[in-house]
Design an enzyme around this catalytic site. Structure first.
Site: not given
Ligand code: 13P
Ligand code: 13P
Ligand code: MG
Ligand code: MG
Length: 375
Positions: A19, A238, A241, A252
């Protein structure tokens, strides 16, 4: 054997995301950032193919090449692109410009620097279906439940019971992201022990899945990988996130495409959402709907399907852009309402130890002298 010149070249898929700024708030990546990344990747000669996209405010680089996992060249390429995109984000004064770029200088590997990484290197089969999952407003442990269901739950994956090519089950590589340790567990034999760990999804996260020895696929080539980077553990505070990504191969000798998608028909509760501090349902959506609006959410997951052909990415097909997932989206909306009604109360708000930021120390300080003994 190399001297015979017949060794098949392995393909690597690297999904690297960050981000680096969004518009408005934490909603969506600005088209200029996607353009910046596309132009840089077009110019570089390290890749076989690439797709640049977004899931909400996360810029996603899906790249194929022959340099293997953890390649310094590929990681450096991604880091440089995120830096250029962050520069553009700063010019546009986008929100959280450069948010996930936690270190100043690249030093060999992008792990631990902020971006999330999921990579697999494998020998391509005759036909090679691959799904890239992208999540926004949640954390790596959000993949534990669906990945467990895909590779270990016979009520999800019929093939575990009826397909002889993987009836023996799979091996799980689980990371303890707080202690930086890993452990291998096999299913079905270690199933209860595995669940004991991965149910604690903020700490124990599934990193990779391997086929077992003696099966149809090489036991040393992972068939799924999940990004496990925890930004708060890197930065010590922080910083947004750790919106995770995953790469899952199908068919397969592996679960069918529909078995890989089936767990997302249940919008399970994940942590993230508003300020990375709330539990809420994860909603499977088409790429155009990966736009976290309501209370900055609810959290989203996008599934992009490809056939990988000598490293070329044939696709993407936007797999959750399908009425078959309408019911899951409706359920997610109902759960979102239900959870929102709890306001600041747990279990909507995360427990104290998992919250990304908190005023509690300040509140306690303010009332320090007013606390009196009960006894
Ligand atoms: P095919 O018979 O077309 O390979 O499909 C089998 C399957 O995997 C369906 O889930
Ligand atoms: P992101 O991690 O997607 O940037 O979201 C952060 C946030 O605080 C949303 O409320
Ligand atoms: Mg953001
Ligand atoms: Mg995000």
């Amino acid at each position: 054997m190399a001297h015979l010149g017949t060794a098949a070249m392995k393909t690597t898929i690297s999904v690297i995301k960050a981000d680096v700024g969004s518009c408005p708030g934490h909603a969506v990546v600005h088209p200029d950032l996607i353009k910046t990344a596309e132009e840089a990747l077009k110019k570089c000669d390290l890749l076989i193919d690439f797709v640049v996209t977004n899931c909400g405010d996360d810029l996603e680089l899906i790249m194929t090449h022959t340099h293997g996992v953890d390649s310094e060249k590929i990681h450096q390429l991604a880091w440089g692109i995120f830096e250029s995109a962050a520069e553009r984000a700063k010019q546009l004064k986008l929100y959280g410009a450069g948010q996930d770029l936690l270190k100043d200088a690249f030093s060999g590997n992008i792990r631990g620097m902020g971006p999330g990484i999921a990579e697999i290197e494998f020998t391509e089969r005759k036909a090679e279906p691959v799904v890239v999952f992208l999540m926004d407003k949640t954390e790596p442990g959000a993949f534990n439940l669906p990945i467990y269901r895909i590779f270990a739950d016979p009520f999800n994956t019929a093939g575990l019971i009826i397909d002889p090519s993987f009836h023996q089950g799979f091996r799980f590589e689980v990371w303890d992201i707080k202690e930086s340790k890993k452990v291998f567990m096999s299913c079905p034999e270690d199933m209860y022990d595995l669940l004991a760990l991965i149910g604690a999804k903020s700490r124990y996260v599934i990193k990779r899945i391997y086929p077992k020895e003696g099966g149809k696929l090489p036991a040393d080539e992972s068939v799924a990988a999940i990004s496990t980077e925890k930004l708060s553990l890197i930065a010590g505070e922080y910083v947004g996130k750790d919106d995770p990504v995953a790469v899952v191969r199908a068919q397969s000798g592996l679960p069918a495409l529909g078995e890989v998608l089936e767990p997302f028909a249940f919008p399970h509760l994940v942590s993230g959402w508003m300020r990375g501090s709330h539990n809420g349902p994860i909603m499977p959506v088409g790429q155009k709907d990966a736009r976290c609006t309501r209370f900055d959410g609810p959290p989203r997951v996008v599934g992009l399907g490809f056939q990988c052909s000598n490293g070329k990415l044939i696709g993407p097909v936007d797999l959750f852009d399908d009425p078959a997932f309408n019911k899951a989206r409706k359920t997610a909306q109902e759960i979102a309402d239900y959870m929102r009604h709890h306001g600041p109360f747990e279990p909507h708000r995360l427990p104290q130890e998992d919250m990304e930021y908190t005023t509690l120390p300040k509140v306690l300080k303010k009332f320090k002298d007013k606390f009196v003994s009960i006894t």
